[in-house]
Design a protein around this motif. Structure first.
Motif, mmCIF file in Angstrom:
data_model
loop_
_atom_site.group_PDB
_atom_site.id
_atom_site.type_symbol
_atom_site.label_atom_id
_atom_site.label_comp_id
_atom_site.label_asym_id
_atom_site.label_seq_id
_atom_site.Cartn_x
_atom_site.Cartn_y
_atom_site.Cartn_z
ATOM 1 N N GLU A 188 0.777 -1.125 0.169
ATOM 2 C CA GLU A 188 0.070 0.166 -0.149
ATOM 3 C C GLU A 188 0.804 1.387 -0.147
ATOM 4 O O GLU A 188 0.317 2.435 0.027
ATOM 5 N N LYS A 214 -5.004 0.609 -6.046
ATOM 6 C CA LYS A 214 -3.641 1.027 -5.362
ATOM 7 C C LYS A 214 -3.395 2.392 -6.175
ATOM 8 O O LYS A 214 -4.148 2.892 -6.984
ATOM 9 N N TRP A 313 -2.119 6.694 0.608
ATOM 10 C CA TRP A 313 -2.931 5.759 -0.438
ATOM 11 C C TRP A 313 -4.495 5.891 0.102
ATOM 12 O O TRP A 313 -5.462 6.188 -0.716
#
Ligand SMILES: Cc1ncc(COP(=O)(O)O)c(C=O)c1O
Length: 378
Positions: A188, A214, A313
């Motif tokens: 991640e 992602k 993220w």
């Protein structure tokens, strides 16, 4: 209050009807590279885009050898094997993570040990690891053993939750004392830095994911990163069915995997990686806007720990009150604004409930408070 929050989030994403948690954006050379790839006929696991992707990843992660693979889970599975995880060994990891982290240990026929996370990073706590090893660890000639189970503890697998780096300096110190190699689950955290250095470059091996959710995607894909060129070469060998180089003979002396990333996925990944810097900037700006907005509402927005730079993220807020927490999830999802609770603790899943664990105080608190909010590139 909820109305304000919904309006603010919708506003960030141009008032779309449905706001996903994180969706890919294709505004660069994606179509061009895919067309080039198809025209070349090299769409499978060899090709110039695979080579290019691996070089781009070497640069981003400041490592020497990237191996492009089919997904992040495969990267973790092979990464653990590379550092010497064998059947019936144990691997220390965190209780709060996505299930693939734990599964990659099981795929090596090894046993996970689930320890607590730090409250600030949400990733594996060096203190929890140190406390555990002080109580259960025993150093022998061939490494660290669990005094109670009698099994070798052959790796430590921290995960940089939502792109927030774990306290790597402290963790490395503990693992060095106990001679346990680190594999970073950096699935991640592409683009995240710890004291100025990229995550995925601190452990013996790093593992990344390029799934569609992602920060950049290959459609599906993963990468094994390492500074150790011997391990890098072995990663390429193992993920290419362990085929010995020969012009025409099929020579295989051990069981390998068909895990190499197809060139067509690498074409997409290359175009996406070229856009990593603007993606990171866009997400950081969104994080700043969220932080200011939620501060006015008295809601805690999670920011990076000192000495780290997160890729943001998945962004998250923390709501302590149980009723408010549940209401926030319901109201947002009912209004087509996707928000999500954090994963169930691994030690609560039926297939992992028998595994050794510690008290998991922070993980338990975070589990009942953290909510991810839409985090895509605006
Ligand atoms: C922490 C973590 N580890 C591993 C993975 C597995 O990656 P993949 O889906 O590419 O197999 C993911 C993401 O999906 C993840 O979030």
């Amino acid at each position: 209050m909820e109305k304000d929050i919904l309006a603010f989030i919708k506003n960030q994403f141009d008032g779309e009807d449905f706001i996903p948690l994180h969706s890919p954006i294709f505004r660069g050379n994606e179509k061009k590279y895919l067309e080039e790839c198809i025209d070349s006929t090299y769409v499978s696991s060899i090709g110039s885009f695979v080579d290019k992707f691996e070089k781009l990843m070497d640069d981003i992660t400041q490592t020497n050898s990237t191996t492009a693979v089919v997904n992040g889970t495969a990267a973790l599975q092979v990464g653990l094997k590379l550092v010497g995880v064998k059947e019936n060994d144990e691997v220390i990891t965190q209780a709060l993570t996505f299930v693939a982290t734990a599964n990659s240990i099981s795929y090596n026929n090894a046993h996970p040990i689930f320890l607590d996370v730090d409250y600030d990073t949400m990733g594996l706590s060096p203190k929890a690891v140190s406390d555990f090893l002080d109580e259960f660890g025993e150093l022998r000639d061939d490494g660290c053993y669990n005094k109670v189970s009698g099994r070798r503890i052959s790796a430590c697998l921290p995960m940089h939750t939502f792109g927030f780096p774990v306290h790597l300096d402290k963790l490395i110190k503990v693992c060095n004392i106990w001679e346990i190699p680190i594999v970073e689950d950096a699935a991640e955290s592409l683009g995240s830095l710890y004291r100025g250095m990229p995550t995925g470059s601190f452990g013996e091996v790093g593992a990344f994911s390029f799934n569609g959710n992602k920060i950049v995607t290959a459609g599906g894909g993963g990468a094994i990163t390492t500074k150790n060129t011997f391990l890098g070469d072995r990663a390429k060998f193992l993920t290419t069915t362990a085929k010995e180089p020969h012009k025409y003979e099929f020579i295989h002396n051990e069981i390998g995997y068909n895990y190499r990333m197809p060139n067509i996925n690498a074409a997409l990944a290359c175009a996406q990686i070229e856009q990593l810097p603007p993606f990171l900037e866009s997400k950081r700006n969104l994080a700043n806007d969220y932080r200011n907005f939620f501060a006015e509402k008295g809601i805690k927005f999670r920011t990076e720990a000192k000495g780290t730079r997160a890729n943001y993220w998945l962004m998250c807020i923390e709501i302590e009150n149980k009723t408010d927490y549940k209401k926030f999830l319901k109201v947002t999802n009912d209004s087509n604004v996707m928000t999500r609770p954090v994963w169930e603790l691994m030690s609560k899943l039926p297939m992992y409930s028998h595994c050794q664990k510690d008290g998991q105080k922070n993980a338990t608190r975070l589990k009942s408070r953290i909510i991810n909010v839409p985090s895509g590139v605006r």
